[in-house]
Design an enzyme around this catalytic site. Structure first.
Site, PDB file in Angstrom:
ATOM      1  N   HIS A 146     -12.718 -39.812 -45.194  1.00 64.21           N
ATOM      2  CA  HIS A 146     -14.097 -40.039 -45.650  1.00 64.21           C
ATOM      3  C   HIS A 146     -14.439 -39.135 -46.843  1.00 64.21           C
ATOM      4  CE1 HIS A 146     -18.508 -40.779 -44.779  1.00 64.21           C
ATOM      5  NE2 HIS A 146     -18.584 -39.640 -45.454  1.00 64.21           N
ATOM      6  N   GLU A 147     -14.162 -37.855 -46.711  1.00 67.86           N
ATOM      7  CA  GLU A 147     -14.525 -36.928 -47.799  1.00 67.86           C
ATOM      8  C   GLU A 147     -13.700 -37.199 -49.061  1.00 67.86           C
ATOM      9  OE1 GLU A 147     -17.154 -35.364 -47.534  1.00 67.86           O
ATOM     10  OE2 GLU A 147     -17.388 -35.573 -45.370  1.00 67.86           O
ATOM     11  N   HIS A 150     -15.311 -39.813 -51.035  1.00 63.49           N
ATOM     12  CA  HIS A 150     -16.307 -39.300 -51.988  1.00 63.49           C
ATOM     13  C   HIS A 150     -15.613 -38.698 -53.217  1.00 63.49           C
ATOM     14  CE1 HIS A 150     -19.592 -40.012 -49.289  1.00 63.49           C
ATOM     15  NE2 HIS A 150     -19.288 -39.050 -48.432  1.00 63.49           N
TER      16      HIS A 150
END
Ligand code: ARG
Ligand code: ZN
Ligand code: CA
Length: 238
Positions: A146-147, A150
């Protein structure tokens, strides 16, 4: 057809002492995290290669390196390696949240912020979110997925320009094949459908907020967006 690209990873283990409980996660967990990332990013054409792991004992960084604060700035400034095309991953404990803030799994910088961020660029993860960690139901390594989403330029699937009513989004996540949802999904609410627009909520998407065991995909649109952003802002060719 996707030309694959390899991203070099500098892994920084920040602990408050040399024990596992103090944040000194073993190499096996790091290897499993890299393997998990390679699985999750394969259809997007990204491979991650662990080039170096360093270990630092610093209780202030381990306990308090929250986004944008002094500890986070000092930690990343001191430990960052490589260029904007390389991925710096830090693991910490997030033991002392700032007043009013919730416990954190991780945070990341966006690729278009690279010029102003410099050495702050990268991804900071809760150590126990790595595969085999204790942060169930967030201990299968999907926080890193997920990170890094980003870090490659992806927004949340529930991103909006107007927090009051998510379905009425103007900006959205700027990806056209992720159905609009009215805010983050938690747990794994199969069949959730919070907006009148086409499509069930993308609860299995890595860029939602569901449990690790619920997350299993990026869309084609997200893969296209992340490759374009890596190419434009990080100079990674595809
Ligand atoms: N809440 C964090 C963020 O907004 C991370 C969410 C990670 N979710 C997970 N299932 N591991 O960046
Ligand atoms: Zn996020
Ligand atoms: Ca819908």
């Amino acid at each position: 057809r996707i030309a694959p690209a390899t991203i070099n990873v500098y892994f920084h283990v920040v602990a408050e002492n040399n024990t596992r409980e103090g944040g000194n996660v073993p190499d096996a967990m790091i290897q499993n995290q890299i393997a998990s990332l390679n699985n999750d990013y394969l259809p997007a054409g990204l491979t991650f290669r662990l080039v170096q792991t360093d270990r630092t004992v610093n209780a202030a960084w381990y306990r308090r390196a929250y986004i944008g604060n002094a500890e986070s700035t000092q930690m990343t400034s001191a430990l960052s390696k490589g260029t904007g095309a390389d991925l710096n991953i830090y693991t910490v404990g997030f033991k002392e949240p700032p007043p009013g803030e919730k416990p954190l799994l991780g945070y990341a910088t966006f690729p278009w912020e690279l010029a102003q961020n410099g050495k702050l660029d990268g991804v900071v993860l809760l150590a126990e979110s790595l595969p085999g960690g204790t942060a169930a139901p967030f201990n299968l390594g999907k926080t890193a997925t997920h990170e890094i989403g980003h870090w490659t330029g992806l927004f949340h699937t529930f991103q909006t320009g107007d927090d009051a009513f998510y379905c009425d989004t103007v900006v959205g996540d700027q990806v056209d094949d992720t159905p609009i949802e009215n805010g983050p999904a938690f747990g794994c609410p199969v069949g959730r459908d919070t907006c009148p627009q086409a499509g069930l909520d993308p609860i299995n998407n890595y860029m939602d907020y569901t449990d690790d065991s619920c997350m299993n995909n990026f869309t084609v649109g997200q893969a296209n967006r992340l490759r374009a952003a890596l190419s434009e802002y990080r100079g990674i060719p595809f």
